[in-house]
Write an enzyme that holds these catalytic residues in place. Structure first.
Site, mmCIF file in Angstrom:
data_model
loop_
_atom_site.group_PDB
_atom_site.id
_atom_site.type_symbol
_atom_site.label_atom_id
_atom_site.label_comp_id
_atom_site.label_asym_id
_atom_site.label_seq_id
_atom_site.Cartn_x
_atom_site.Cartn_y
_atom_site.Cartn_z
ATOM 1 C CD GLU A 185 -2.621 -1.554 2.312
ATOM 2 O OE1 GLU A 185 -2.700 -0.943 3.028
ATOM 3 O OE2 GLU A 185 -3.379 -2.774 2.285
ATOM 4 C CG HIS A 309 -4.651 -0.221 5.863
ATOM 5 N ND1 HIS A 309 -4.351 -1.345 6.118
ATOM 6 C CD2 HIS A 309 -4.444 1.002 7.387
ATOM 7 C CE1 HIS A 309 -4.059 -2.182 7.500
ATOM 8 N NE2 HIS A 309 -4.196 -0.667 8.257
#
Ligand code: 0X9
Ligand code: ZN
Length: 426
Positions: A185, A309
């Site tokens: 990510e 995230h």
């Protein structure tokens, strides 16, 4: 006879050297012909079929797990599996749509950076761990009176997990940001470094107020081993890098490894090959263990915890472990979520974020860092931000979107902190 043994010995040595060399110089994993599919999942049987496939995570890699709201799964499929995959889908009447044709094309495009970007560090490309750390050093050196390094601990492979504290005055309430717990990510650490830079350099009154009125504890890259691996060997790596004692699959989902409702309610997997493997015991990962130990030592120095995230565009609050119950202050958390989402959507990009509890809005996830901080450290304001996008590029968000994503982060964060303060948590 002696000669024979000598030859056998030499051969053995050669083999050992050769295998060591292949490990060290093993080429980067390529994703030619890998597609990503959006599956529409309508019943438990279909869910079980996909769950089965996802255990073979190098062939079928879950990009976005099933959630009841969208009733969708995003899954990356290896080209060699395509026929099998298509027949399984038709056998079980699962409808699908290809959302990414060739993952390798996106990975290649991600590496092509505009010629104009000659600055040593910026936000028009993604950087490796060493570059981020060098930048962090330069920031610490440039702002010695308001910044301070802190060390969370050591990773499995012995890297130092570093953070930066930004404090413009003593006694400020604190906000802790953990970023890039999931290796692939990349937008999360790019956004974290941008945010650090803004706190130190922005002249905008609202941002200055954010910097002056709160102490910021920011860990731009938490899963250092995984992040390094995602750059050097496998762009799609998610987990930590600690080998398993008995299984060949490597790593644990660090965001399932914390000691809060660990491995309950199917919110994680006990299979070491799963992308959501919880580990054999809570805190099995040195990184997760180090973070909990560190957070305990600064327990009184922060009141808000945020984990970065991607992807999906959500602002998620506890609980992750159940959707049957909600925290006592859930109404407040929803109000903060609404403020965040409204602020983001009011920017010219019009990006929509959904908000609510993880288990309600997304899916049951147990042993997450955010839930651990909320439940065990009793911090009443704890969120997960899931950045852009909704699947067009997924984890391989093009570098041109780094800055727009960061602008959304700032708009959202200003509103989030404002509302949190107004509700009396800061
Ligand atoms: O599943 C996760 O760990 C997060 N989604 S991701 O696609 N980035 O992997 C969501 C976790 C959010 N939940 C809590 N922190 N409770
Ligand atoms: Zn994640």
């Amino acid at each position: 006879m002696r000669l024979l043994w000598l030859c056998v010995g030499a051969l053995a040595l050669l083999l050992v050297l050769a295998s060591a060399a292949t490990l060290k110089d093993s080429p980067k994993e390529r994703y030619d012909g890998y597609g990503v599919y959006r599956l529409s999942v309508k019943n438990k049987l279909q869910q079980a079929v996909i769950e089965q496939l996802s255990q073979l995570s190098s062939k079928y890699n879950i990009w976005k797990d099933y959630d009841e709201q969208s009733q969708e799964v995003h899954i990356m499929v290896a080209p060699a599996e395509l026929q099998h995959f298509q027949s399984l889908l038709s056998l079980h009447a699962i409808s699908s749509e290809q959302i990414i044709e060739n993952v390798q094309d996106l990975i290649d495009a991600e590496q092509v950076t505009p010629a104009a970007d000659s600055a040593p560090f910026g936000w028009t490309k993604y950087y490796e761990l060493a570059e981020i750390e060098a930048w962090l050093d330069s920031v610490l050196a440039a702002y010695p009176t308001v910044t301070e390094e802190f060390i969370v601990g050591q990773s499995y492979e012995g890297r130092t997990i570093r953070g930066i504290k930004i404090s413009h005055k003593a006694g400020n309430p604190g906000i802790f940001i953990e970023s890039n717990i999931h290796a692939r990510e990349w937008i999360t650490s790019a956004s974290a470094t941008w945010f650090i830079n803004e706190l130190l350099t922005s002249q905008e009154p609202a941002v200055r107020n954010l910097a002056d009125s709160y102490d910021w504890h920011i860990v731009p890259v938490f899963n250092v081993d995984g992040f390094e691996y995602s750059h050097a060997k496998n762009r799609m790596w998610r987990k930590t890098r600690q080998p398993h004692a008995t299984n060949e699959c490597i790593g644990v989902d660090a965001n399932r490894n914390f000691d809060s409702h660990w491995l309950e309610n199917n919110g994680a997997s006990s299979n070491p090959c799963s992308e959501t493997f919880a580990g054999d015991v809570p805190g099995s990962e040195p990184e997760a263990k180090a973070l909990t130990e560190y957070l305990k030592t600064i327990e009184n120095e922060f009141s808000v915890y945020i984990s970065f995230h991607s992807y999906g565009q959500y602002l998620l609050s506890p609980y992750g472990h159940t959707k049957e119950e909600f925290p006592d202050n859930y109404d407040d958390l929803l109000e903060i979520g609404e403020a965040f989402a409204t602020a983001v959507e009011s920017l010219p990009y019009g990006t929509a974020y959904r908000y609510g509890s993880t288990a309600d809005v997304l899916y049951v996830a147990t042993g997450t860092s955010v839930d651990w901080v909320f439940n065990e450290l009793n911090k009443k304001v704890a969120f997960t931000i899931e950045y852009r996008d909704q699947g067009r590029y997924g984890f391989i968000l093009p570098p041109v979107q780094i800055l727009p994503n960061c602008q959304e982060l700032m708009a959202g964060m200003l509103a989030l902190i404002d509302k949190t303060q107004e509700l009396g948590y800061l």
